[in-house]
Structure formats: C-alpha cells, structure tokens
Design a protein around this motif. Structure first.
Motif, mmCIF file in Angstrom:
data_model
loop_
_atom_site.group_PDB
_atom_site.id
_atom_site.type_symbol
_atom_site.label_atom_id
_atom_site.label_comp_id
_atom_site.label_asym_id
_atom_site.label_seq_id
_atom_site.Cartn_x
_atom_site.Cartn_y
_atom_site.Cartn_z
ATOM 1 N N ARG A 1 0.923 -1.082 0.168
ATOM 2 C CA ARG A 1 -0.005 0.331 0.151
ATOM 3 C C ARG A 1 0.676 1.114 0.196
ATOM 4 O O ARG A 1 0.427 2.045 -0.285
ATOM 5 N N HIS B 1 -6.029 1.671 -4.161
ATOM 6 C CA HIS B 1 -6.162 0.959 -2.083
ATOM 7 C C HIS B 1 -4.419 1.288 -1.508
ATOM 8 O O HIS B 1 -3.563 0.624 -1.901
ATOM 9 N N GLY B 2 -4.429 2.333 -1.054
ATOM 10 C CA GLY B 2 -3.070 3.098 -0.395
ATOM 11 C C GLY B 2 -3.621 2.710 1.214
ATOM 12 O O GLY B 2 -3.767 2.167 1.518
ATOM 13 N N TRP C 1 -7.262 2.015 3.791
ATOM 14 C CA TRP C 1 -7.055 1.753 5.009
ATOM 15 C C TRP C 1 -6.834 2.208 5.732
ATOM 16 O O TRP C 1 -7.368 1.118 6.617
#
Lengths: 327, 312
Positions: free
Chosen positions: A96, A277-278, A282
C-alpha cells in the motif's frame, strides 16, 4: 551545517517517536475490536473471542500499557503485528505504501511546482488580468474540499468520455485488472488511471502554495536588494530569478514540510473516491473495522512522512539560505 | 510586531481638537469607524459578508418555508429530481433534500463558528503565556505545539471518533478546536515576545500587577486585530475539517446531518443523480469562500501593515 541538520534530525526523531507512541495508545484505547466479534450471528463463545484477540495483541482485557510494550517490542524488530484478519501488517503495508507514493510523490511535486510558478507570475504581473484570474481560481479551489473536487473531476471525466465516445480517463483503481498487452499499452492504461486522482491533489496543492508564494514574492519585489541588483546592471529577469525567487522560496520550504505531512489526509479522500488501495484508504477502513494494529501502522507511516518532509525542508532551507549553513 | 498607532487616526484626533462637537462626530469616528470604512472599501469582503448573512438567515429561516422536515419521508417520491413539491428533489428513501441541506448547513455553520472561536481562544492564551513567561513554560508549550503538529489532526480525530459516537456534537467541536490552534499560537507567541518589552507592560509588571492579569488585560487586547482576523479565517478551515471528517462518518453522526454527511451520501450516486450533492456542495463552497473574503477584508481593514494587506 551538518551539526545543524543533525540536531534538527534528532529533534524530529524524538517528536516522531512520541507521536507514534501516542498514536498507538489512542488507537488501542479508543477502538473496540471485540465488537467485531460480538456482532456476529450466532455469537462466538467469549473464550474463543478472548483467545483470538489475545493472539493478535488487541484484547481490551490486557492493560493498554502491556499491549503497547508487546507492540513496541515487535516494531523494534520490524514486526507491526497482524491485521484483525490475521495477515501480517507489514506485507500489506509494503504494497500500500507503494500505491500511495506513486500517487502522492508525483502529485505533490507537480502541485508544488505549479503553485510556485503561478504565485511568482501572479506577483510579477500584479493586478493584471492573469493575476486576478489565478487569484479567483485559487480562492475557489481552496474553498472546495478535496472530496467535492474529486467528485466533480469524476463528473467531468464522464462527460469527456461520453463526448469522445470512448474511455479516455478512468476513475476507478490504479490499472485495468487483467489487462494484457505490450508494456506500452499497460503504461498508457496506468496513465489514464493516474490523471484524475493526481489532478485532484495537484489543483488543491497548487492553489495553496500559489497564495503563499505570491505574498512572499511581493515582499521580495519591493526590497532594496532587488533594486540594487538591477542598478548593478542585471536584467530584470535575471534579477528576479537569481535574487528574487531564491529569497522568496525560503519560507515556502517550511510550508512544504507541513503540507507534505498533511498530504496523507488529502490522500484518504482521493484514494477512497478513486478506488486506489493505498495507505489512506486502509486507514479509513481500519478505523471503521476496529483494526488497532493497522491504525497504529498508518500512524507510524504518517509520522515518518513528517520526518522526511521536515528533513527535506531543512535541506532546502540550507541550500537556499547561506546564513543557515554558517551556523 | 506590535500594532502601530494608526497615522490616519492620530491625524484625525489632532485635527478634531477645535472643531464644534456636532461636526466632530461626522469627521472623527475613532478607530471603529475607520476600520468600518476600510472594510466597506473592499467590495469582495462586503459581498462575502452579505452572502454569509444571507446564508445564516437561509439556514435558520429556510426550513420554515417548506412543509418537509429533515427527518420526514415522502413515500410517494423516491429519487425525484427538483420540482415544485420538493425544491431540491428527494433521496433514495424519500427524504426532502431541501430540508436536509438546510439542516446540514445549520450544523456546519454553527460547528465552524464555535470551533474557530474556541481554537483562537486556546491559541491566544497558550501563545501569550508562552511568549510572556518565556523560559521553561515557553519551551514546554512550544514543544506541545510541535508534537501536535506532527500528529495529523484528521487521523487523531478519526481514531477518537468511536469514543464520541452517540454523544453530543459539542465534544466533536472540542476535539476539532483542540487540534487546530497550534499555528496561531506560534504567531501569538511571537507578538507577545515583542509586547513584553513595551513600556506599558513593564510598568504594569513593576506596579505589581499579577502576571495572568497582564496577559489578559495588556497583552491580549493589544493583539485583538490579529485574533479577530485569525478567528474569521479559522471558520473556513473548521468547516472544511468538519465536513471532511463527517464525509467518512467520523464527525456528525446520523440521524443528524451536516454538509459533509450529505455530500458523502450524495456522491455515491453522483453520476446519475447530481441533485443529491450539488446543492450541499455548492452551499459549502459558497460558505467557505464568503468566510475567506470577509477574513481578507478584515485583515486589510484592521491591520494595514500586514504583509497580506499589501499583497492583495
């Protein structure tokens, strides 16, 4: 010079360490992972919930400080614990961080450069049409929250795609999943995905920097040393670039440091809206999912960003301002 | 940097010595009138102020103009575009977007104002104490400021959000304010360092006035302009922070709404049903823009020597 940087580095390091500890303690005492299991139907037996929570070091029946000690012991050895799903945090974090940096690095460099450029041009051509236009634009952009800006960009892209009859810009994810082709096609596909989220960050950053840069440049424009430089025979352009811009950039280094540390906040919105989706995405998911270890890991990342940005700002400061180097 | 005596003001009061009383009132209005005149000269600031007043009136009077409440549902109209029955359209479950938007605007305005007020207050007290006392209180306070600047406020408030879920939104205001005062505090500290050496402060100290009284009676009133400007500009920042947190569900909790939660709900289907977020989004931008214009105008009017006043 080296001593100055070293002293600053130690100062930052202490702050970041304490921030990290505070981050973990806040997350551990505020989030409630137990509720994830109690909401299930049928409810699992309390003993097995306790066992799972203790296994992950997030059991609220263990004292916070004891959990903290266990966590810290792991972090020192490079182990950030496991997510509430049982996966190691570190593996996911590595992936990520890559995603976030691909988005943030490019966007913040572009945004900073654009902001400085717009600010300088606005100051040099004060009260001309271009100055008024960029001032108005930056005021409106600063008044628009990132999440609204991102959605408006999405709407604009939709119109563009419709007008073109084909998909020029994508607004979900980092790349088209399962796309096959030459590296060139893959690269084009990535760029098509990258444009919109980058634009969302660049616009906001550029608007912010351009205001400060314009003020800093205006202060310099009225100064005696710039007039002296021109009186000595430098052309206006040379005087502005060599003597003016360099001085006007010094205060910007500090703004850059603060802003880079805050970038993660902006990234949460952009990543969430554009489906990247970094780290930012998250973090939001982890707070909603009571995932203590993940939240703590993101806090470490945020603190590390501040550390790096602070050091970069000091380096830039030292490079631009000779007085710092002598100290 | 101390706030210098206004040359215009001095000239006006000197000139007013031998003018008959009636005329004097017209010509010499004191600082308040001067500031007002300077403020009115800035067209954008006046427009901003008018827009703000209208928005406030709209937010608190507007709900009475429509038969719908922000919680009521119209089961005959789901996802309808704006019409004469529902001015801003309806949502997926038949809520009236007009009533919801105004309710959200109320919340966001009140939270923004309160947060800015509280955060500037904290900044004033902390900054002035650090600057006046110096020594170790200064070092400790500035260290706390640095620490809080390293922890991004957004992350901290988001992590703390489960603890104020189901409690009063005032707790949310306290948190927002508690993480947004740091930069102002540094500015105030700088001003206090300068004021500390001035004669009137020295005189007060040697007369035996207690330190805290000096801070509140002599230091803070002398930075009133900066504090007013800062509080105004903070309103915009506070509204943006509140809507941002509410967007993720970390701020104002349902069934209550703010502009942030409305935009969050609306953007899920923004591509097909734009009326769900366009009104709340537009009002949000308009509010923040108006506040920043008013703040800029105030800066020019109250503090003619500020860098920004010369710059714009």
């Amino acid at each position: 010079m080296v001593r100055f940087l070293l002293r600053r580095f130690v100062g930052y390091l202490v702050l970041v360490l304490i921030a990290t500890c505070l981050g973990y303690l806040l997350a551990a005492s505020s989030l409630d992972p137990r509720s994830n299991f109690e909401g299930r139907n049928p409810p699992p037996p309390p003993e097995s919930v306790d066992r799972v929570l203790s296994d992950l070091n997030i059991n609220d029946k263990t004292p916070v400080l004891e959990r903290f000690a266990t966590w810290m012991g792991g972090v020192v050895r490079g182990d950030f614990g496991r997510t509430i799903g049982g996966e190691p945090v570190l593996d996911e974090m590595g992936r990520r961080i890559g995603v976030s940096l691909r988005l943030l690095l490019l966007a913040s460099i572009l945004g900073g450069a654009l902001g400085v450029l717009v600010g300088v041009v606005g100051a040099v051509k004060q009260y001309r049409f271009s100055d008024h236009a960029t001032t108005l634009f930056s005021f409106v952009t600063l008044a628009t929250p990132v999440f609204l800006l991102a959605v408006l960009l999405k709407l604009g892209a939709l119109q563009l795609n419709r007008a073109a009859g084909t998909t020029i810009l994508y607004y979900t994810g980092e790349a088209t999943p399962g796309l096959q082709g030459s590296w060139w096609q893959l690269a084009v596909d990535r760029v098509q995905h990258l444009v919109l989220p980058t634009l969302a960050i660049v616009l906001a950053q550029a608007a912010f920097y351009s205001r400060y840069q314009r003020n800093a440049m205006l202060d310099v424009l009225g100064s005696d040393f710039l007039r002296t430089a021109q009186a000595k025979g430098l052309r206006r352009r040379q005087a502005l670039l060599k003597h003016g811009l360099r001085t006007a950039l010094i205060p910007m280094a500090t703004f850059f440091a603060y802003q880079f540390g805050l970038l993660l906040t902006g990234a949460t919105f952009v990543e969430k809206i554009f489906g990247w989706h970094g780290m930012g995405e998250w973090f939001v998911d982890a707070v909603n999912g009571n995932d203590v270890n993940v939240v703590a890991a993101v806090t470490v990342f945020a603190a590390a960003l501040v550390l790096v940005a602070g050091m970069l700002a000091d380096l830039a400061h030292a490079a631009l301002d000779p007085r710092v180097r002598i100290r | 940097m101390a706030i210098p005596t206004d040359p215009l003001l001095v000239a006006a009061s000197e000139a007013g010595e031998d003018v008959p009383p009636g005329v004097e009132e017209l010509e010499v209005g004191g600082r308040g009138r001067l500031v007002l005149r300077r403020f009115l000269r800035r067209r954008l600031a006046v427009v901003g102020l008018v827009v703000l007043v209208v928005l406030f009136a709209f937010a608190f009077v507007g709900p009475f103009l429509s038969p719908w409440d922000h919680t009521s549902k119209d089961f005959a109209a789901f996802l309808e575009p704006p019409s004469s029955r529902h001015w801003f359209g309806t949502t997926q479950i038949g809520q009236d977007v007009y009533a919801q938007t105004l309710r959200g605007l109320q919340k966001s305005l009140v939270i923004g104002l309160l947060t800015a007020f509280v955060s500037t207050g904290i900044a004033a007290v902390v900054g002035a104490c650090a600057g006046y006392f110096g020594g170790w209180p200064d070092r400790v306070l500035m260290w706390v400021v640095d620490l809080l600047l390293v922890l991004p406020a957004f992350l901290v408030i988001a992590v703390l959000s489960p603890t104020f879920r189901g409690r009063s939104w005032l707790l949310f205001v306290v948190l927002l304010a508690g993480f947004s005062w740091m930069i102002t505090a540094r500015v105030v500290r700088g001003l206090a360092l300068g004021l500390r050496e001035r004669e009137f402060v020295q005189a007060a100290r040697f007369m035996g006035v207690p330190s805290m009284v000096i801070v509140f009676r002599h230091l803070l009133p002398n930075m009133a302009s900066i504090l007013i400007i800062d509080a105004t500009l903070n309103v915009g920042g506070a509204i943006l922070a509140e809507t941002g947190l509410s967007y993720f569900g970390f701020g104002v909790q349902p069934p209550d709404v703010s502009l942030g939660t409305l935009i969050a709900n609306g953007t899920r289907s923004a591509l097909t049903f734009p009326w769900l977020f366009l009104f709340s989004g537009g009002l949000l931008v308009l509010t923040v823009l108006a506040v920043s214009f008013v703040g800029d105008g105030l800066r020019d009017a109250l503090d003619p020597n500020a860098a920004a006043a010369r710059a714009r």
